[in-house]
Design an enzyme around this catalytic site. Structure first.
Site, PDB file in Angstrom:
ATOM      1  N   LYS A   1       0.828  -1.198   0.000  1.00 20.08           N
ATOM      2  CA  LYS A   1       0.000   0.000   0.000  1.00 20.08           C
ATOM      3  C   LYS A   1       0.874   1.265   0.000  1.00 20.08           C
ATOM      4  O   LYS A   1       2.082   1.207   0.209  1.00 20.08           O
ATOM      5  CB  LYS A   1      -0.953  -0.007   1.205  1.00 20.08           C
ATOM      6  CG  LYS A   1      -1.979  -1.148   1.115  1.00 20.08           C
ATOM      7  CD  LYS A   1      -2.872  -1.028  -0.119  1.00 20.08           C
ATOM      8  CE  LYS A   1      -3.937  -2.119  -0.195  1.00 20.08           C
ATOM      9  NZ  LYS A   1      -3.402  -3.442  -0.509  1.00 20.08           N
TER      10      LYS A   1
HETATM   11  C1  LIG Z   1      -9.670  -2.425  -1.707  1.00 19.64           C
HETATM   12  C2  LIG Z   1      -9.049  -3.209  -0.583  1.00 19.64           C
HETATM   13  N1  LIG Z   1      -9.752  -3.413   0.534  1.00 19.64           N
HETATM   14  C3  LIG Z   1      -9.240  -4.105   1.566  1.00 19.64           C
HETATM   15  C4  LIG Z   1      -7.967  -4.633   1.517  1.00 19.64           C
HETATM   16  C5  LIG Z   1      -7.459  -5.449   2.661  1.00 19.64           C
HETATM   17  O1  LIG Z   1      -6.296  -4.945   3.234  1.00 19.64           O
HETATM   18  P1  LIG Z   1      -5.287  -5.945   3.989  1.00 19.64           P
HETATM   19  O2  LIG Z   1      -4.446  -6.631   2.975  1.00 19.64           O
HETATM   20  O3  LIG Z   1      -4.480  -4.999   4.840  1.00 19.64           O
HETATM   21  O4  LIG Z   1      -6.105  -6.858   4.818  1.00 19.64           O
HETATM   22  C6  LIG Z   1      -7.194  -4.446   0.367  1.00 19.64           C
HETATM   23  C7  LIG Z   1      -5.838  -5.017   0.254  1.00 19.64           C
HETATM   24  O5  LIG Z   1      -5.308  -5.212  -0.803  1.00 19.64           O
HETATM   25  C8  LIG Z   1      -7.753  -3.715  -0.721  1.00 19.64           C
HETATM   26  O6  LIG Z   1      -7.069  -3.527  -1.848  1.00 19.64           O
END
Ligand SMILES: Cc1ncc(COP(=O)(O)O)c(C=O)c1O
Length: 405
Positions: free
Chosen positions: A186
């Site tokens: 991210k």
């Molecule tokens: C749009 C979106 N929502 C939620 C998430 C979930 O994040 P995490 O990987 O920190 O659980 C991601 C991760 O890629 C995402 O791209």
């Protein structure tokens, strides 16, 4: 999305502060931690940077979505409207609270089509969850209007758009709650982590307790905490928060490099009239993590993607239409409602129904779309070479397919 590209002594220093105290947990141990509270510091920095009243750090973006849903009172029998183009975590979180994910089409913003949302609202709808995919935003005015009209909760999945804005407000802070992911890929990373942002005190208090087994966090003695409701453990560690603290201080630099590189690549691709670009509801608010562009047909797009692969330049270019994680086409586990835990038969049937509807309007958009990830590390020369290689491939295919250039 490149926080990890700019990783250095600042992150090491923040992590070492924690290692020197040996207190890796964010709560308690007030004496031995010698004033080092990295999670608290990062929560303050999130509020400062993004202009929200409250921030609750958690262990991932997925945990942030689940927490926000619980804190907003979403649960059994409620319908949550979300886009057909997102990451699987968005619907995982809906299912984790026993709610029904209701998918609707995306438009050329690559986010929720407000008309499709309006058509999907039923008596059971509780929440609209726009997902600000690939760095840019949904049409928040239109979605806020629908929420107001139908008394719905607005939860922004802003996991992919840290630093983006809409009409001057930071994405993730506009709705009743919003979330970021700080996973490794991210815009800023903690390695693993996430945050719930909100301006509602009730949502914050619920999030704070929910992510730590329901502790009320009212006293200094953790053992004496009361539990007004049942929670979970979605805590972030001090080590992860320390990394995020170093990263958030670099966010403005990341964003300005992203914007510069994005503009340069867009300028190059704009020289081909057959290419069009993603519609951005507020151009100035694009965080520019990706440049998303469209070709005239699926056939041309597939041929360009295949040629980029053949030429070894596909890396960093994403054809989401064929992607297992991001587009509904490939979510067979969802369409068949395959879960390890047993679901109530009604929920199972509803999940299968909503995941198997007609998404041809989304298909028409996604089948012609390629998103190019913007790197912080490109030199001007590398960027120019990348753009030129892409142009060569695209022109070749357009020519072969007898589409005028
Ligand atoms: C749009 C979106 N929502 C939620 C998430 C979930 O994040 P995490 O990987 O920190 O659980 C991601 C991760 O890629 C995402 O791209």
């Amino acid at each position: 999305m490149p926080g990890f590209e700019f990783f250095g002594k600042e992150e090491i220093k923040e992590v070492n502060d924690v290692l020197e105290t040996g207190i890796l947990m964010r709560y308690g141990f007030d004496g031995p931690r010698k004033g080092i509270w990295k999670a608290r510091e990062l929560e303050d920095a999130v509020c400062q940077n993004f202009g929200c009243k409250h921030a609750q750090l958690v262990s991932s973006g997925t945990a942030a979505l689940t927490t926000a849903m619980c804190a907003l009172g979403i649960g059994y029998g409620d319908e949550v409207i979300l886009p057909s183009f997102t990451f699987v975590a968005s619907f995982e979180a809906v299912l984790s609270v026993g709610a029904i994910p209701v998918f609707v089409d995306v438009d050329d913003t690559l986010t929720l089509n407000p008309d499709a949302v309006r058509n999907a609202v039923t008596k059971k709808t509780k929440c609209i969850m726009p997902v600000h995919m690939c760095g840019s935003m949904a049409d928040m005015d239109a979605l806020q209007a629908i929420c107001k009209e139908h008394h719905l909760v607005l939860l922004e999945d802003a996991c992919q758009s840290i630093g983006g804005t809409y009409k001057g407000k930071k994405l993730g802070t506009i709705g009743d709650a919003g979330t970021f992911s700080f996973d490794f890929v991210k815009t800023i990373t903690c390695a693993e982590g996430g945050v719930v942002m909100t301006n509602r005190e009730d949502v914050y208090i619920a999030s704070d307790g929910y992510t730590d087994h329901g502790h009320d966090h009212k006293g200094v003695d953790r053992g004496a905490d009361l539990h007004p409701f049942i929670g979970y453990n979605f805590r972030i560690s001090e080590l992860h928060a320390a990394v995020g603290l170093a990263q958030i201080k670099k966010l403005d630099t990341f964003l300005s490099i992203q914007k510069k590189n994005h503009a340069a690549l867009k300028c190059m691709l704009s020289t081909i009239p057959e290419i069009s670009f993603r519609r951005i509801p507020d151009e100035t608010g694009d965080s520019c993590t990706f440049l998303s562009w469209f070709l005239p047909t699926e056939e041309v797009t597939r041929a360009v993607v295949a040629e980029m692969k053949a030429k070894g330049i596909l890396a960093g270019n994403f054809y989401w239409y064929d992607n297992n994680w991001h587009y509904i086409c490939k979510w067979d586990h969802l369409k068949n409602s395959v879960t390890l835990n047993g679901l109530h038969p009604d929920l199972k049937a509803a999940v299968m129904h909503h995941a198997s509807k007609d998404f041809s309007a989304s298909d028409a958009v996604m089948s012609c779309c390629v998103s190019t990830a913007i790197s912080l590390l490109w030199t001007d020369e590398q960027l120019k070479t990348k753009g030129e290689q892409m142009l060569t491939v695209i022109k070749k295919i357009l020519n072969e397919q007898k589409i005028s250039i």
